[in-house]
Write an enzyme that holds these catalytic residues in place. Structure first.
Site: not given
Ligand code: ARG
Length: 292
Positions: A182, A285
């Site tokens: 991300h 996150c």
């Molecule tokens: N387990 C989640 C996923 O893989 C973690 C999300 C992390 N969020 C972020 N904004 N980077 O989607």
């Protein structure tokens, strides 16, 4: 709150004093947090997770925001949706308009309507997304420009949709390292959207190795004063941080980034979310900004 709020160094005080901006955030208590599937390289269902510890660490983050004077709203956690704690992925909100998420993986799909319902119930204008996108996980407002990540989750088509919805310049950046899937794991927006100096004042920190060459060139050109973060700090999710223009909440393991922030006159505030890192998430996150 960390004990690291020491007086600025001579170097830092030579720089203009950073101005704190008020923030409004949406968070979700990780009551159902666990790692039961793998959709990023951090998630290993065989490793045990400690939900009580996740809740306690999350509570420290919540309490830190409140102690700094920010408003934090809560969305109810839903059993069976262990990633709902990562509210940054629930949408992208500017000027009271919430552009909804459409998750890449089926495991997170049911989170999208839950967030949309929350936005609607709380007075936001909701835009149903057509394209796959993971909200503020991949979209970051810097000044009046939206930086948008692609490569792992949000699609390039969602960047076009985003530009249509908000009528702002959208700059697409390609992520290439699966650990930094991300955009908010590779870029930290340090400065306020509005403030003294306005948009020109907006600066970022980033992890160069997370991007392809053309994206790196775009970042170098647009943000010549950016903080370039070292791989060691990136690898502990140092960039997954939240700034109010003055206080920057970061992982205590990102010691190099902490020193860089201090040199620039920011106040690093250390919050450890080690348990939530087992799901591949950190401070940012767990934090969705609500802009009215
Ligand atoms: N387990 C989640 C996923 O893989 C973690 C999300 C992390 N969020 C972020 N904004 N980077 O989607």
């Amino acid at each position: 709150m960390s004990a690291q709020n020491t007086a600025p160094t001579a170097q830092a005080s030579a720089i203009t004093d950073r101005v704190q901006q008020h923030r409004t955030y949406l968070m979700c208590r990780p009551e159902h947090f666990t790692v039961s599937y793998t959709i990023n390289p951090w998630m290993e269902p065989a490793n045990p997770t400690d939900t009580a510890k996740a809740v306690a660490q999350w509570q420290t983050l919540y309490d830190t925001y409140v102690a700094l004077g920010h408003d934090v709203h809560l969305i109810d956690p839903i059993a069976g949706l262990p990633d709902m704690v990562y509210t940054a992925n629930g949408g992208f909100v500017i000027d009271g308009v919430a552009y909804g998420a459409k998750f890449r993986f089926a495991e997170r799909g049911p989170e999208a309507p839950a967030f949309m319902d929350w936005f609607r119930a709380n007075g936001f204008d909701v835009v149903d997304p057509v394209e796959v996108n993971e909200g503020e996980g991949d979209f970051l407002l810097v000044g009046d420009t939206i930086l948008a990540g692609t490569g792992f989750r949000s699609t390039g088509d969602s960047h076009r949709e985003l530009a249509d919805v908000f009528g702002k310049e959208v700059v697409s950046l390609s992520l290439v390292d699966p650990r930094f899937y991300h955009l908010d794991t590779a870029i930290s927006v340090l400065d306020p959207v509005e403030g003294p100096g306005g948009v020109q004042n907006a600066n970022i920190a980033y992890l160069p190795g997370a991007f392809d060459e053309p994206s790196r060139r775009i970042l170098e050109e647009r943000y010549p004063d950016a903080i370039l973060v070292a791989d060691e700090d990136g690898a502990v999710f140092g960039l997954n941080s939240a700034s109010d223009g003055r206080n920057v909440l970061i992982s205590p393991r990102a010691t190099g980034f902490e020193a860089q922030l201090r040199e620039r006159g920011y106040n690093p505030v250390l919050v450890d979310l080690s348990e939530l890192l087992l799901g591949g998430g950190g401070i940012k996150c767990c934090t969705l900004e609500l802009r009215r």
